[in-house]
Design an enzyme around this catalytic site. Structure first.
Site, PDB file in Angstrom:
ATOM      1  N   ALA A 158      15.213  27.200  30.522  1.00 55.76           N
ATOM      2  CA  ALA A 158      15.020  28.503  31.153  1.00 55.76           C
ATOM      3  C   ALA A 158      14.905  28.373  32.667  1.00 55.76           C
ATOM      4  CB  ALA A 158      13.767  29.164  30.583  1.00 55.76           C
ATOM      5  N   LYS A 183      22.454  22.697  28.596  1.00 50.57           N
ATOM      6  CA  LYS A 183      22.849  24.019  29.074  1.00 50.57           C
ATOM      7  C   LYS A 183      21.640  24.632  29.795  1.00 50.57           C
ATOM      8  CE  LYS A 183      24.203  28.370  29.422  1.00 50.57           C
ATOM      9  NZ  LYS A 183      22.953  28.942  29.993  1.00 50.57           N
ATOM     10  N   THR A 241      10.975  34.926  22.873  1.00 51.03           N
ATOM     11  CA  THR A 241      10.898  35.015  21.410  1.00 51.03           C
ATOM     12  C   THR A 241      12.161  35.660  20.856  1.00 51.03           C
ATOM     13  OG1 THR A 241       8.484  35.140  21.462  1.00 51.03           O
ATOM     14  CG2 THR A 241       9.578  35.968  19.489  1.00 51.03           C
ATOM     15  N   GLY A 244      14.693  33.054  20.517  1.00 52.19           N
ATOM     16  CA  GLY A 244      14.383  32.173  19.396  1.00 52.19           C
ATOM     17  C   GLY A 244      14.788  32.759  18.060  1.00 52.19           C
ATOM     18  N   GLU A 261      10.577  26.548  22.130  1.00 53.83           N
ATOM     19  CA  GLU A 261       9.450  26.839  23.029  1.00 53.83           C
ATOM     20  C   GLU A 261       9.670  28.254  23.551  1.00 53.83           C
ATOM     21  OE1 GLU A 261       6.911  25.066  23.320  1.00 53.83           O
ATOM     22  OE2 GLU A 261       7.468  23.008  22.853  1.00 53.83           O
ATOM     23  N   GLY A 457      -0.745  24.345  33.755  1.00 61.10           N
ATOM     24  CA  GLY A 457      -0.918  23.005  34.304  1.00 61.10           C
ATOM     25  C   GLY A 457      -1.029  21.904  33.284  1.00 61.10           C
ATOM     26  N   ALA A 458      -0.237  21.962  32.202  1.00 64.72           N
ATOM     27  CA  ALA A 458      -0.276  20.921  31.169  1.00 64.72           C
ATOM     28  C   ALA A 458       0.255  19.603  31.714  1.00 64.72           C
ATOM     29  CB  ALA A 458       0.545  21.358  29.959  1.00 64.72           C
TER      30      ALA A 458
END
Length: 507
Positions: A158, A183, A241, A244, A261, A457-458
């Site tokens: 994305a 892609k 979503t 998805g 995700e 912030g993962a």
């Protein structure tokens, strides 16, 4: 504010791409690139046709037949070299990310740092693709499992993290012995060219086959080739979503694998015992940072009624100090929305919130930067909601923070888990029992649950992903590498006899 002219910006982009190793044309193509910084068009580059995409998949599938037999530590050398080149050109790639995603240079270079970090992680993983040995019930037998590459991995990424999520998938997939066809979002084709060029250089430096990595550029129609081609064993897709719901059944219909995700309507609970100064800083960054365009952006705040007024007043005051504008000015904290569609979506959601009883306490207005109507800057908004209304259940990819209140902790958990998405979550509390309950099976239903830190912030060391309408996928760290491999259970008989399992007698 930056005084860089449009021609100077184009020159900056060309220099950055050249530094990354891209030598192709930036003229005469059919894919228009633009920047949300000014709303102006940049270069017209050559997109990929469906036929070309199919040829790339075929080439990646053929390369897989030899790449899978390359020893994993040698595959890791490619990722090691990629990490070195990313480190060397962190600023160059960061500029491209800033131009296309509208981030501050700190956030843009932070995204490249994520790429460097996952390269370090995957390099180590290349020597740790472990299987288990289990005790056999039959004497003279050994029972074990082995892990093998699956084939071509299609990555669809994305605009909001144009290169980091690609690297999470690619670094793991390549060390696992898979090949990759990427892609990216058509809104971030230039940063994709830079990231892919650096990987191509790493592959060349290590003397490996360039066909282990391919880049396809274009709109969703060319990306759909990845969904339907049976040679693409796994499709890793990041997006909405809605996307998805289209990806999953198409890939599943051909018995392919998918890693999704998707949406993340993330919330934080603030307890009466919370350190409010800590909570304030964590909330403002998570809700307003990146102009609310992170999948982990905080979109809901669930505050105990005894402290709600005080905390909300502090948040509103903090929002009024946020600098909004072109993030090439280092004093700016909030950059642009990606396009007019994002701005229109924000305004529609704010109107719906007001119709459902919400009160906009601050923000929501458009900010005109450099006297141009082409870009879309906006004040991050805080909306006090009387209850968990319909709009609160929907994710708007813009900086809107809905504030709800609760009276007891069970109510807070119920409010938190009431939405269909399940990516990231947080609680601010000094009560250890509340923290433990939030992290338990009866607490947050999200894939990420934090204590005394915001929803954003993962780090790459942990597996990243969520539950429910977030899709259930896991990528990046921990044991996410297993997604890119197939498991085989093996039994070795060294007894000279042939006992059957479960004591079965046949001959």
């Amino acid at each position: 504010m930056t005084t860089q002219t449009h021609d100077q910006l184009l020159s900056t982009i060309q220099d950055a791409l050249k530094a990354c190793g891209y030598t192709g044309s930036l003229e005469g193509g059919n894919l228009q690139t633009r920047t949300p910084l000014t709303g102006e068009d940049l270069f017209k580059i050559q997109g990929t046709t469906k036929e070309q995409a199919t040829e790339m998949i075929a080439a990646a599938d053929e390369a897989f037949k030899s790449w899978r037999d390359v020893p994993a530590p040698r595959r890791g050398n490619v990722i090691k070299r990629w990490g070195e080149l990313l480190t060397e050109h962190k600023h160059d790639l960061g500029i491209l990310v800033q131009v296309e995603a509208g981030k501050s240079i700190s956030e843009a270079e932070g995204e490249v740092q994520e790429m460097i970090d996952i390269c370090d992680f995957a390099l180590g993983q290349s020597r740790m693709l472990y299987g288990k040995t289990m005790p056999s019930e039959r004497p003279g037998h050994r029972l074990m499992e082995t892990w093998h590459p699956i084939g071509v991995v299609g990555v669809i990424s994305a605009f909001n993290f144009p290169v980091a999520v690609y690297s999470w998938n690619t670094a793991n997939a390549l060390v696992c012995g898979d090949t990759v066809v990427w892609k990216p979002s058509e809104m971030c084709a230039l940063s994709a060219l830079g990231a892919h060029a650096l990987l191509a250089r790493a592959i060349d430096d290590c003397g490996e086959d360039q066909n282990i990595s391919h880049l396809i550029l274009g709109d969703r129609t060319v990306g759909e080739v990845l969904l339907d081609d049976p040679r693409v064993e796994l499709v890793s897709a990041t997006g909405s979503t809605r996307m998805g719901r289209e990806v999953a059944p198409r890939v599943a219909s051909r018995f392919g694998r998918y890693l999704l995700e998707l949406g993340g309507n993330n919330a934080a609970i603030v307890s009466p015992t919370a350190d409010l100064d800590l909570a304030l800083r964590g909330i403002v960054f998570a809700a307003a940072g990146t102009a609310g365009q992170r999948c982990t952006t905080m979109r809901r705040l669930i505050v105990h009624e005894s402290i709600a007024d005080k905390l909300v007043d502090q948040i509103v005051a903090a929002y009024k100090t946020l600098t909004i504008g072109d993030p090439r000015d280092e004093s700016v904290l909030v950059g642009p929305l990606v396009n007019q569609g994002a701005f229109d979506g924000m305004q529609k959601s704010l109107e719906a919130a007001k119709e459902q009883g919400g009160e906009v306490l601050v923000g929501g207005n458009r900010v005109i930067v450099d006297d141009t109507e082409k870009s879309f800057y906006v004040e991050p908004a805080v909306v006090r909601m009387p209850e968990q209304s319909e709009i609160v259940h929907n994710e708007t990819f813009a900086p809107i923070l809905y504030v709800l209140t609760y009276s007891d902790f069970d109510e807070a958990i119920a409010l938190h888990n009431a939405v269909p998405q399940g990516l990231s979550s947080a609680i601010f509390t000094q009560d250890n029992s509340e923290a433990e309950l939030f992290l338990s099976a009866s607490g947050s239903d999200c894939g990420i649950a934090n204590v005394n830190i915001g929803t954003s912030g993962a780090e790459i060391g942990g597996a990243f992903g969520g539950e429910k309408e977030t899709g259930g996928g896991r990528e990046s760290g921990s044991d996410a590498w297993k997604t890119y491999m197939r498991r085989a259970t093996n039994t070795i008989n060294y007894s000279g006899e042939l006992p059957l399992a479960q004591g079965v007698k046949f001959l």
